[in-house]
Design a protein around this motif. Structure first.
Motif, PDB file in Angstrom:
ATOM      1  N   GLU A  52      -4.003  -3.946   3.228  1.00 35.77           N
ATOM      2  CA  GLU A  52      -4.588  -4.573   4.412  1.00 35.77           C
ATOM      3  C   GLU A  52      -6.050  -4.921   4.171  1.00 35.77           C
ATOM      4  N   THR A  53      -6.778  -3.993   3.556  1.00 40.16           N
ATOM      5  CA  THR A  53      -8.185  -4.249   3.239  1.00 40.16           C
ATOM      6  C   THR A  53      -8.306  -5.272   2.124  1.00 40.16           C
ATOM      7  N   ARG A  54      -7.467  -5.160   1.114  1.00 42.74           N
ATOM      8  CA  ARG A  54      -7.561  -6.068  -0.025  1.00 42.74           C
ATOM      9  C   ARG A  54      -7.317  -7.516   0.377  1.00 42.74           C
ATOM     10  N   PHE A  55      -6.332  -7.740   1.232  1.00 38.85           N
ATOM     11  CA  PHE A  55      -5.948  -9.112   1.554  1.00 38.85           C
ATOM     12  C   PHE A  55      -6.454  -9.583   2.915  1.00 38.85           C
ATOM     13  N   GLY A  56      -7.022  -8.675   3.709  1.00 40.83           N
ATOM     14  CA  GLY A  56      -7.593  -9.076   4.980  1.00 40.83           C
ATOM     15  C   GLY A  56      -6.579  -9.509   6.020  1.00 40.83           C
ATOM     16  N   SER A  57      -5.376  -8.932   5.969  1.00 40.37           N
ATOM     17  CA  SER A  57      -4.343  -9.262   6.950  1.00 40.37           C
ATOM     18  C   SER A  57      -3.603  -7.988   7.341  1.00 40.37           C
ATOM     19  N   LYS A  58      -2.872  -8.048   8.437  1.00 41.68           N
ATOM     20  CA  LYS A  58      -2.288  -6.855   9.043  1.00 41.68           C
ATOM     21  C   LYS A  58      -0.860  -6.583   8.553  1.00 41.68           C
ATOM     22  N   ASN A  59      -0.408  -5.378   8.883  1.00 40.23           N
ATOM     23  CA  ASN A  59       0.998  -4.962   8.764  1.00 40.23           C
ATOM     24  C   ASN A  59       1.503  -4.900   7.329  1.00 40.23           C
ATOM     25  N   TRP A  60       0.640  -4.465   6.426  1.00 41.22           N
ATOM     26  CA  TRP A  60       1.083  -4.182   5.065  1.00 41.22           C
ATOM     27  C   TRP A  60       1.632  -2.759   4.996  1.00 41.22           C
ATOM     28  N   PRO A  61       2.559  -2.490   4.080  1.00 39.21           N
ATOM     29  CA  PRO A  61       3.091  -1.126   3.956  1.00 39.21           C
ATOM     30  C   PRO A  61       2.064  -0.176   3.350  1.00 39.21           C
ATOM     31  N   TRP A  62       2.113   1.073   3.799  1.00 36.93           N
ATOM     32  CA  TRP A  62       1.298   2.134   3.215  1.00 36.93           C
ATOM     33  C   TRP A  62       2.011   3.464   3.441  1.00 36.93           C
ATOM     34  N   MET A  63       1.591   4.474   2.719  1.00 34.83           N
ATOM     35  CA  MET A  63       2.267   5.764   2.743  1.00 34.83           C
ATOM     36  C   MET A  63       1.430   6.781   3.530  1.00 34.83           C
ATOM     37  N   LYS A  64       2.017   7.338   4.554  1.00 37.73           N
ATOM     38  CA  LYS A  64       1.381   8.388   5.347  1.00 37.73           C
ATOM     39  C   LYS A  64       2.004   9.723   4.967  1.00 37.73           C
ATOM     40  N   HIS A  65       1.273  10.527   4.203  1.00 41.18           N
ATOM     41  CA  HIS A  65       1.812  11.810   3.743  1.00 41.18           C
ATOM     42  C   HIS A  65       1.713  12.856   4.850  1.00 41.18           C
ATOM     43  N   MET A 122       5.862   9.337   5.596  1.00 46.22           N
ATOM     44  CA  MET A 122       6.378   8.242   6.400  1.00 46.22           C
ATOM     45  C   MET A 122       5.824   6.937   5.828  1.00 46.22           C
ATOM     46  N   VAL A 123       6.722   6.026   5.480  1.00 54.41           N
ATOM     47  CA  VAL A 123       6.286   4.691   5.096  1.00 54.41           C
ATOM     48  C   VAL A 123       5.937   3.946   6.374  1.00 54.41           C
ATOM     49  N   MET A 124       4.721   3.403   6.400  1.00 52.88           N
ATOM     50  CA  MET A 124       4.214   2.716   7.578  1.00 52.88           C
ATOM     51  C   MET A 124       4.129   1.220   7.312  1.00 52.88           C
ATOM     52  N   MET A 125       4.313   0.441   8.348  1.00 52.74           N
ATOM     53  CA  MET A 125       4.024  -0.989   8.322  1.00 52.74           C
ATOM     54  C   MET A 125       2.910  -1.225   9.329  1.00 52.74           C
ATOM     55  N   GLY A 126       1.691  -1.269   8.818  1.00 53.30           N
ATOM     56  CA  GLY A 126       0.551  -1.273   9.717  1.00 53.30           C
ATOM     57  C   GLY A 126       0.515   0.031  10.484  1.00 53.30           C
ATOM     58  N   GLU A 127       0.601  -0.031  11.803  1.00 54.06           N
ATOM     59  CA  GLU A 127       0.602   1.174  12.629  1.00 54.06           C
ATOM     60  C   GLU A 127       2.004   1.608  13.032  1.00 54.06           C
ATOM     61  N   GLN A 162      18.864   7.037 -14.251  1.00 52.74           N
ATOM     62  CA  GLN A 162      18.770   6.256 -13.022  1.00 52.74           C
ATOM     63  C   GLN A 162      17.925   5.009 -13.257  1.00 52.74           C
ATOM     64  N   LEU A 163      18.377   3.932 -12.678  1.00 52.89           N
ATOM     65  CA  LEU A 163      17.622   2.697 -12.656  1.00 52.89           C
ATOM     66  C   LEU A 163      16.892   2.651 -11.320  1.00 52.89           C
ATOM     67  N   ILE A 164      15.557   2.595 -11.356  1.00 52.59           N
ATOM     68  CA  ILE A 164      14.777   2.598 -10.128  1.00 52.59           C
ATOM     69  C   ILE A 164      14.267   1.194  -9.827  1.00 52.59           C
ATOM     70  N   CYS A 165      14.168   0.885  -8.551  1.00 54.67           N
ATOM     71  CA  CYS A 165      13.609  -0.398  -8.137  1.00 54.67           C
ATOM     72  C   CYS A 165      12.912  -0.216  -6.802  1.00 54.67           C
ATOM     73  N   ALA A 166      12.062  -1.151  -6.468  1.00 51.15           N
ATOM     74  CA  ALA A 166      11.295  -1.067  -5.237  1.00 51.15           C
ATOM     75  C   ALA A 166      12.212  -1.170  -4.022  1.00 51.15           C
ATOM     76  N   THR A 167      11.738  -0.676  -2.909  1.00 46.24           N
ATOM     77  CA  THR A 167      12.418  -0.875  -1.642  1.00 46.24           C
ATOM     78  C   THR A 167      12.014  -2.252  -1.115  1.00 46.24           C
ATOM     79  N   PRO A 168      12.959  -3.034  -0.588  1.00 38.97           N
ATOM     80  CA  PRO A 168      12.650  -4.426  -0.232  1.00 38.97           C
ATOM     81  C   PRO A 168      11.468  -4.628   0.698  1.00 38.97           C
ATOM     82  N   VAL A 169      11.073  -3.612   1.462  1.00 38.98           N
ATOM     83  CA  VAL A 169       9.921  -3.779   2.337  1.00 38.98           C
ATOM     84  C   VAL A 169       8.650  -4.093   1.544  1.00 38.98           C
ATOM     85  N   LEU A 170       8.671  -3.845   0.239  1.00 42.01           N
ATOM     86  CA  LEU A 170       7.520  -4.131  -0.619  1.00 42.01           C
ATOM     87  C   LEU A 170       7.527  -5.541  -1.194  1.00 42.01           C
ATOM     88  N   PHE A 171       8.577  -6.323  -0.966  1.00 41.28           N
ATOM     89  CA  PHE A 171       8.710  -7.636  -1.612  1.00 41.28           C
ATOM     90  C   PHE A 171       7.574  -8.595  -1.268  1.00 41.28           C
TER      91      PHE A 171
END
Length: 345
Positions: free
Chosen positions: A23-36, A43-48, A76-85
């Protein structure tokens, strides 16, 4: 377990423990982040807004390997969760995200003692950037790429997306198609219905887009492509599609052969969660086209990894071996050295 065989789970997901503040890097809202939350929970968050609860298996290879050992999984073959696309974002931002999470996947694999391998993500909304990142990721150690089943209103028969599939074939990258951004969400606000109803439909739509458009006629046989979640509703409705192809010219206008004749052009995973469903999937697709996949470590994934195949009363020993190991070796072009590293780590 089957003596002398390696068990390969081709469909599992990861989240890094942390990543840059997008969100800070790109200056826009609702990016995913990890709330430990502590004690290995987050909890994976999308903005708030809360998106998904996760636990340490997503980012801690020791936890993941312990659970793989518990269930007899060698690799195991690992891949991102689509919310990160980030397909809905500007392409340059999606490329930066792809590089962040692709590099994070390889860092996780480096700690996996030879038992974790990765598929990359790419900025699918920009064809040139996506092809460049496929090439970079493969050169860095990814075995292939995971893509969403559509970009906006563009299905897999879009010319640009066909170009990316052609590029993957050219560079030897396996392709996993994963449903995302599910249709008709406004009509399915509760009970996880987008995941239970729309996800299977999205996957069938992506398969039929390639078949009925004639795209498989243009794509090389060397393309190694797999569709997640047992191919969605495809196998169970294929008779309906063949019937429509036989009796309606508007269905077959771009497709020269019956839709069922194309099942040897792609793979599906085994994540269908029912003995009879897996038998039907093997009957429709053929025993060489179904691979063990769990959707680990999420609640909708297989909770005892491999049980559906190992204890399925309808499958022969030979079918089980192919699904647990042999088919994945073909799809991923795994070498004997890869398998030895996974089994001796």
């Amino acid at each position: 377990m089957y003596e002398g065989d390696y068990v390969v789970d081709i469909h599992s997901h990861f989240f890094p423990e942390s990543w840059p503040d997008l969100e800070t890097r790109f200056g826009s809202k609702n990016w995913p982040w990890m709330k430990h939350l502590g004690e290995g929970k987050a909890m994976v968050m999308m903005g708030e807004k809360e998106f998904r609860p996760v636990y340490a298996a997503c980012w801690d290879p020791d936890v993941r390997l312990q659970e793989m050992d518990r269930d007899g999984v060698d690799m195991q073959l690992i891949c991102a969760t689509p919310v990160l696309f980030a397909y809905e974002r500007p392409a340059e931002q999606a490329l930066e995200c792809a590089k962040i999470f692709n590099d994070a996947a390889l860092a996780l694999c480096e700690r996996g003692r030879g038992r974790l391998r990765a598929l990359a993500q790419v900025p699918l909304q920009d064809i040139d950037l996506a092809c460049e990142e496929v090439s970079r990721a493969v050169a860095c150690g990814h075995l292939g790429v995971q893509i969403g089943n559509h970009v906006g209103d563009k299905n897999l028969d879009d010319e640009g997306l066909i170009t990316i599939l052609q590029h993957c074939a050219d560079v030897g990258a396996a392709v996993l198609v994963h449903p995302w951004d599910m249709m008709a969400r406004d009509r399915m606000p509760k009970y996880m219905l987008p995941w239970l109803v729309a996800m299977p439909a999205e996957t069938q739509l992506s398969i039929l887009s390639l078949i009925l458009s004639g795209a498989f006629e243009r794509l090389p046989d060397s393309l190694r492509i797999c569709f997640a979640h047992g191919g969605g509703s495809f196998a169970y409705l294929l008779g309906r599609v063949d019937n429509a192809w036989r009796h309606r010219d508007i269905v077959r206008q771009d497709c020269p052969s019956p839709p069922s004749s194309y099942v040897n052009r792609f793979y599906v995973d085994s994540a269908v969660f029912d003995d009879g469903a897996l038998k039907l999937l093997a009957d429709v697709m053929g025993e060489d086209r179904v691979m063990f996949g769990t959707d680990y470590p999420f609640p909708l994934g297989e909770q005892q990894m491999g049980r559906l195949i190992r204890e399925n009363p309808y499958l022969s020993l030979g079918q089980r071996k192919k699904m647990l190991s042999g088919n994945a070796r073909q799809w991923l072009a795994l070498t004997q050295a890869d398998m030895i590293a996974a089994s001796t780590a």
